[in-house]
Each structure stands twice: as structure tokens, then as C-alpha cells.
Design a protein around this motif. Structure first.
Motif, mmCIF file in Angstrom:
data_model
loop_
_atom_site.group_PDB
_atom_site.id
_atom_site.type_symbol
_atom_site.label_atom_id
_atom_site.label_comp_id
_atom_site.label_asym_id
_atom_site.label_seq_id
_atom_site.Cartn_x
_atom_site.Cartn_y
_atom_site.Cartn_z
ATOM 1 N N LYS A 216 0.874 -1.192 0.000
ATOM 2 C CA LYS A 216 0.000 0.000 0.000
ATOM 3 C C LYS A 216 0.894 1.219 0.000
ATOM 4 O O LYS A 216 1.927 1.255 0.676
ATOM 5 C CB LYS A 216 -0.841 0.032 1.288
ATOM 6 C CG LYS A 216 -2.136 -0.697 1.181
ATOM 7 C CD LYS A 216 -3.277 0.309 1.112
ATOM 8 C CE LYS A 216 -4.583 -0.332 0.709
ATOM 9 N NZ LYS A 216 -5.293 0.444 -0.290
ATOM 10 N N LEU A 217 0.463 2.234 -0.750
ATOM 11 C CA LEU A 217 1.182 3.512 -0.706
ATOM 12 C C LEU A 217 0.747 4.266 0.542
ATOM 13 O O LEU A 217 -0.437 4.283 0.882
ATOM 14 C CB LEU A 217 0.859 4.337 -1.949
ATOM 15 C CG LEU A 217 1.341 3.761 -3.282
ATOM 16 C CD1 LEU A 217 0.779 4.569 -4.436
ATOM 17 C CD2 LEU A 217 2.869 3.728 -3.341
ATOM 18 N N LEU A 218 1.708 4.879 1.210
ATOM 19 C CA LEU A 218 1.426 5.715 2.372
ATOM 20 C C LEU A 218 1.768 7.150 1.990
ATOM 21 O O LEU A 218 2.908 7.444 1.621
ATOM 22 C CB LEU A 218 2.298 5.270 3.554
ATOM 23 C CG LEU A 218 2.231 6.131 4.814
ATOM 24 C CD1 LEU A 218 0.882 5.949 5.521
ATOM 25 C CD2 LEU A 218 3.364 5.760 5.782
ATOM 26 N N ALA A 219 0.777 8.038 2.052
ATOM 27 C CA ALA A 219 1.042 9.451 1.713
ATOM 28 C C ALA A 219 1.071 10.246 3.019
ATOM 29 O O ALA A 219 2.095 10.279 3.703
ATOM 30 C CB ALA A 219 0.002 9.954 0.725
ATOM 31 N N LEU B 10 -5.115 6.126 5.961
ATOM 32 C CA LEU B 10 -4.567 4.763 5.947
ATOM 33 C C LEU B 10 -4.171 4.286 7.353
ATOM 34 O O LEU B 10 -4.462 3.133 7.711
ATOM 35 C CB LEU B 10 -3.348 4.693 4.996
ATOM 36 C CG LEU B 10 -2.734 3.306 4.826
ATOM 37 C CD1 LEU B 10 -3.770 2.281 4.377
ATOM 38 C CD2 LEU B 10 -1.574 3.341 3.833
ATOM 39 N N ILE C 243 5.360 7.497 0.211
ATOM 40 C CA ILE C 243 5.603 8.457 -0.881
ATOM 41 C C ILE C 243 5.407 9.893 -0.378
ATOM 42 O O ILE C 243 5.482 10.836 -1.158
ATOM 43 C CB ILE C 243 4.665 8.203 -2.084
ATOM 44 C CG1 ILE C 243 3.191 8.251 -1.639
ATOM 45 C CG2 ILE C 243 5.002 6.875 -2.760
ATOM 46 C CD1 ILE C 243 2.211 8.338 -2.777
ATOM 47 N N ALA D 279 0.398 14.863 -6.649
ATOM 48 C CA ALA D 279 -0.341 14.021 -5.701
ATOM 49 C C ALA D 279 0.095 14.202 -4.253
ATOM 50 O O ALA D 279 -0.726 14.100 -3.343
ATOM 51 C CB ALA D 279 -0.201 12.548 -6.107
ATOM 52 N N ALA E 161 -11.607 18.296 7.425
ATOM 53 C CA ALA E 161 -11.042 17.958 8.735
ATOM 54 C C ALA E 161 -10.609 19.201 9.527
ATOM 55 O O ALA E 161 -11.352 20.174 9.640
ATOM 56 C CB ALA E 161 -9.901 16.971 8.550
ATOM 57 N N GLY F 27 -2.129 15.581 5.614
ATOM 58 C CA GLY F 27 -2.870 14.882 4.553
ATOM 59 C C GLY F 27 -2.558 15.473 3.183
ATOM 60 O O GLY F 27 -2.367 16.683 3.047
ATOM 61 N N GLY G 66 -3.516 14.107 -3.173
ATOM 62 C CA GLY G 66 -3.609 12.817 -3.872
ATOM 63 C C GLY G 66 -4.163 11.725 -2.977
ATOM 64 O O GLY G 66 -4.933 10.875 -3.429
ATOM 65 N N SER H 175 -6.300 12.037 -0.527
ATOM 66 C CA SER H 175 -7.741 12.211 -0.373
ATOM 67 C C SER H 175 -8.478 11.750 -1.635
ATOM 68 O O SER H 175 -9.509 11.076 -1.553
ATOM 69 C CB SER H 175 -8.065 13.674 -0.079
ATOM 70 O OG SER H 175 -9.450 13.841 -0.006
ATOM 71 N N ILE I 127 -7.693 3.338 -9.803
ATOM 72 C CA ILE I 127 -6.246 3.082 -9.741
ATOM 73 C C ILE I 127 -6.029 1.580 -9.499
ATOM 74 O O ILE I 127 -6.587 1.022 -8.558
ATOM 75 C CB ILE I 127 -5.587 3.880 -8.584
ATOM 76 C CG1 ILE I 127 -5.879 5.376 -8.709
ATOM 77 C CG2 ILE I 127 -4.084 3.637 -8.542
ATOM 78 C CD1 ILE I 127 -5.382 6.202 -7.521
ATOM 79 N N LEU J 133 -1.219 7.406 -8.268
ATOM 80 C CA LEU J 133 -1.735 8.692 -8.747
ATOM 81 C C LEU J 133 -0.584 9.695 -8.750
ATOM 82 O O LEU J 133 0.126 9.833 -7.744
ATOM 83 C CB LEU J 133 -2.853 9.167 -7.799
ATOM 84 C CG LEU J 133 -3.482 10.530 -8.053
ATOM 85 C CD1 LEU J 133 -4.148 10.604 -9.426
ATOM 86 C CD2 LEU J 133 -4.507 10.852 -6.965
ATOM 87 N N PHE K 268 -16.727 14.622 9.255
ATOM 88 C CA PHE K 268 -17.185 14.286 7.910
ATOM 89 C C PHE K 268 -18.625 14.770 7.756
ATOM 90 O O PHE K 268 -19.414 14.690 8.705
ATOM 91 C CB PHE K 268 -17.096 12.774 7.673
ATOM 92 C CG PHE K 268 -15.713 12.327 7.277
ATOM 93 C CD1 PHE K 268 -15.254 12.524 5.983
ATOM 94 C CD2 PHE K 268 -14.871 11.721 8.199
ATOM 95 C CE1 PHE K 268 -13.978 12.123 5.610
ATOM 96 C CE2 PHE K 268 -13.590 11.313 7.839
ATOM 97 C CZ PHE K 268 -13.143 11.519 6.540
#
Ligand SMILES: Cc1cc2nc3c(=O)[nH]c(=O)nc-3n(C[C@H](O)[C@H](O)[C@H](O)COP(=O)(O)OP(=O)(O)OC[C@H]3O[C@@H](n4cnc5c(N)ncnc54)[C@H](O)[C@@H]3O)c2cc1C
Length: 297
Positions: A29-32, A37, A54, A74, A102, A110, A113, A115, A161, A167, A193
Motif C-alpha cells: 500500500k502507498l502511504l502518503a 490509511l 511516498i 499528488a 477535517a 494529509g 492525492g 484524499s 487506480i 496517482l 465528515f
């Protein structure tokens, strides 16, 4: 709860992230920014064997304008978007939307990309991408491809994706000159939210009639919901209260939102109608026909 064990690699370049993704496939999994996540890992709703960080890829952190299109890398932080004069001057709807995301602490970490890729229909940026008809550039083993917002958001928390893709950029065209724009939402506490929301882009023709109005509802369906029936109803009509009310009614009648402890389905439907009318009214109040802006003279 703590996450299941995982390996961690910080990618030094987008190509390295893509190579790691290609070799690990579904296991990675990509972690931004980690703001969605990490909670998912903690609740063990996601159990990747490998996290590819990333978040510090400077190559993907930028906001620029090219040929009337806003280009956002992103890994650009949400707070950068919020502070960007380019965005507040040229993309006011996006500037409104980001203010609802938020809290400042979360927006400072955050990413834009993250989001968009997370594809939560209750999130503001996917709704803004939908109504502004953004195009997402993703890269993978077989090269780059561009995906329209309509095709990008597939269902709840699922985008187009692929597992071996990342992305890279979100491209957002400017709204037509003089178009009215609005983004409204309701949540019980600021930063929560939203229980509902609506975004509108309303261009007018020289006679002041609606032409190509776009409406996207938030939290109304598993994806940001383009209210096409309402859009068609407005085509060629003067944006008067009775017409806008009928459009808001039509938009709410097409959706069947999922209820939860914060509000049942019928409450959310009623909220969608109210917020849609509010957004349409606000967009109509700010819209100017082309001859009034001097563009078509
Ligand atoms: C208390 C709290 C309240 C919040 N309230 C709101 C709110 O009101 N509105 C709202 O919109 N959001 C809200 N969020 C979520 C927040 O905006 C997140 O920052 C955002 O959803 C995810 O961005 P991120 O950079 O943290 O991504 P991450 O959490 O790192 O990643 C999210 C997902 O996207 C994937 N991903 C990330 N980057 C890429 C990429 N470049 N390519 C492909 N996949 C990628 C990840 O693999 C992961 O599946 C809230 C979060 C918290 C903790």
C-alpha cells in the motif's frame, strides 16, 4: 488496536515507488499523509505486508497553472492547497471545499492525492474533482494514463487506480468565465465528515439562461454523485427560485443515501435537497452572463 506487522520503505523517487508496487502487487500500500490509511491499519481494515512511503516525494508536490488548467501533484499537502493564491483566485470552489476538510493539523499532513485516491464519497476533494471535471493522471507498469473524474470514482473507497499504479497528478480545468460556483455542506461539528453537501458550477448564456450546469452531491451515493437529471432540467432555464427548487427536488429524488447513527436515509435525502437548493441559489447569485464579463464582446 495496533496494526498487523508490515515492512516499511520510504521511496526516494516516484519510479522507485512504482518498481516496489510492481513487485509487491496487492501486498503493498502507498502511504502518503497517513491520515486515512493509518486509522485503517490500526482497525485492521487494511493489512498490507509492505508500506511504501511516498509522502516526501518532492517531485509530486506542486501547484501550477498551465493553459487554464490547475495542476496539483499528488503529494501536495492539503494545507498548501488551502494557502495557494492561485487556487483562491482562479478555483474558488476548490478553495471553499478545502476549508471544510477535517482540521488544520490533518490538512498539514494529509495530501491532495491521498484524499482523491481514498475515494471517500463523504470527502470534499473528490466532490470538487467531480463537479470541476478533473482528470487524474496515474502511472503503472504499462506507462501513464489519464482518467476522468466520472470514471475515476468507482465505488465507496475504491478508485480506478490499479494495485500496481500510483496517482501522480490531478488536473482541474477552470470553470467557464462568469460561471457561478458554490460548495456547501453540513456537519454537526466543524471538521467532522459531512452528513451532506452539494457543489455547483453554473455557467449562463448571453441571455442569462443556464447552460451546462454541473451539480455534484456529497455523501449521497457510493461515489460523488453527479445529479444529471437536475442538470438537464436546468438547461436553457433562467435560474429563478421555482426552477432551482425543482432541480434540487430532482437531484434528491435520484439518490438513496445510506443511513447510519448520524442520520437515516430520509433525513439525508431531505438534507441533500436543502443543500442542493442552497448551492444552486448561491451559484445563481454569483453567475454573470458572458456579455456582462466582456468575454464575448
Ligand atoms: C480525525 C480525521 C478527520 C477527517 N475529516 C475529514 C473530512 O472532514 N473530510 C475529508 O475529506 N477528509 C477527512 N479526513 C481524511 C484526511 O483528509 C486524509 O488526509 C485523506 O483522506 C487521505 O490523505 P492522506 O495523504 O493522509 O492519505 P493516506 O492516508 O496516506 O492514504 C489514503 C489511501 O490513498 C492511497 N494513496 C495515497 N496516495 C496515493 C497515490 N499518490 N496514489 C495511489 N494511492 C494513494 C493509500 O494507499 C491509501 O489507500 C479526516 C481524517 C482524520 C484523521
Amino acid at each position: 488496536m495496533k496494526p498487523a506487522p508490515f515492512d516499511y520503505v520510504r521511496a526516494g523517487h516516484p519510479d522507485q515507488a512504482l518498481e516496489l508496487l510492481a513487485s509487491a502487487g496487492d501486498e503493498a500500500k502507498l502511504l502518503a499523509g497517513g491520515q486515512s490509511l493509518i486509522p485503517m491499519l490500526n482497525f485492521r481494515l487494511a493489512r498490507p505486508a509492505l508500506l511504501i512511503d511516498i509522502g516526501r516525494l518532492g517531485e509530486l508536490s506542486y501547484i501550477s497553472r498551465q493553459d487554464g488548467t490547475l495542476r496539483i501533484g499528488a503529494t501536495t499537502r492539503q494545507a498548501q492547497l488551502e494557502r495557494s493564491k492561485l487556487v483562491s483566485d482562479g478555483w474558488p470552489l476548490l478553495a471553499r471545499a478545502i476549508g471544510w476538510v477535517a482540521h488544520p493539523q490533518i490538512r498539514s499532513v494529509g495530501t491532495v492525492g491521498g484524499s482523491v485516491a481514498h475515494a471517500d464519497p463523504a470527502a470534499e476533494l473528490p466532490v470538487a474533482c467531480s463537479v470541476l471535471e478533473a482528470r487524474m493522471t496515474v502511472a503503472g507498469r504499462s506507462g501513464k494514463r489519464e482518467i476522468s473524474a466520472d470514471d475515476f470514482f468507482v465505488t465507496h473507497l475504491t478508485s480506478a487506480i490499479e494495485a500496481d499504479e500510483m496517482l501522480l497528478e490531478i488536473a482541474i480545468p477552470a470553470a467557464p468565465d462568469g460561471a457561478g460556483q458554490s460548495f456547501v455542506e453540513y456537519s454537526r461539528r466543524h471538521g467532522d465528515f459531512a452528513l451532506g453537501g452539494a457543489a455547483v458550477v453554473m455557467p449562463l448564456d448571453a441571455e442569462g439562461r443556464c447552460v451546462g450546469v454541473r451539480i455534484t452531491l456529497m455523501t449521497a451515493a457510493p461515489v460523488p454523485w453527479r445529479a444529471r437529471t437536475a442538470e438537464k432540467l436546468l438547461e436553457g432555464a433562467a435560474p429563478e427560485l421555482a426552477v432551482l427548487s425543482a432541480a434540487a427536488e430532482a437531484a434528491a429524488s435520484e439518490i438513496n443515501p445510506t443511513g447510519d447513527i448520524h442520520g437515516d436515509s430520509s433525513y439525508r435525502k431531505a438534507l441533500a435537497r436543502t443543500l442542493c437548493l442552497q448551492a444552486l441559489t448561491e451559484a445563481a447569485a454569483t453567475a454573470t452572463p458572458p456579455n456582462a464579463t466582456g468575454m464575448d464582446q
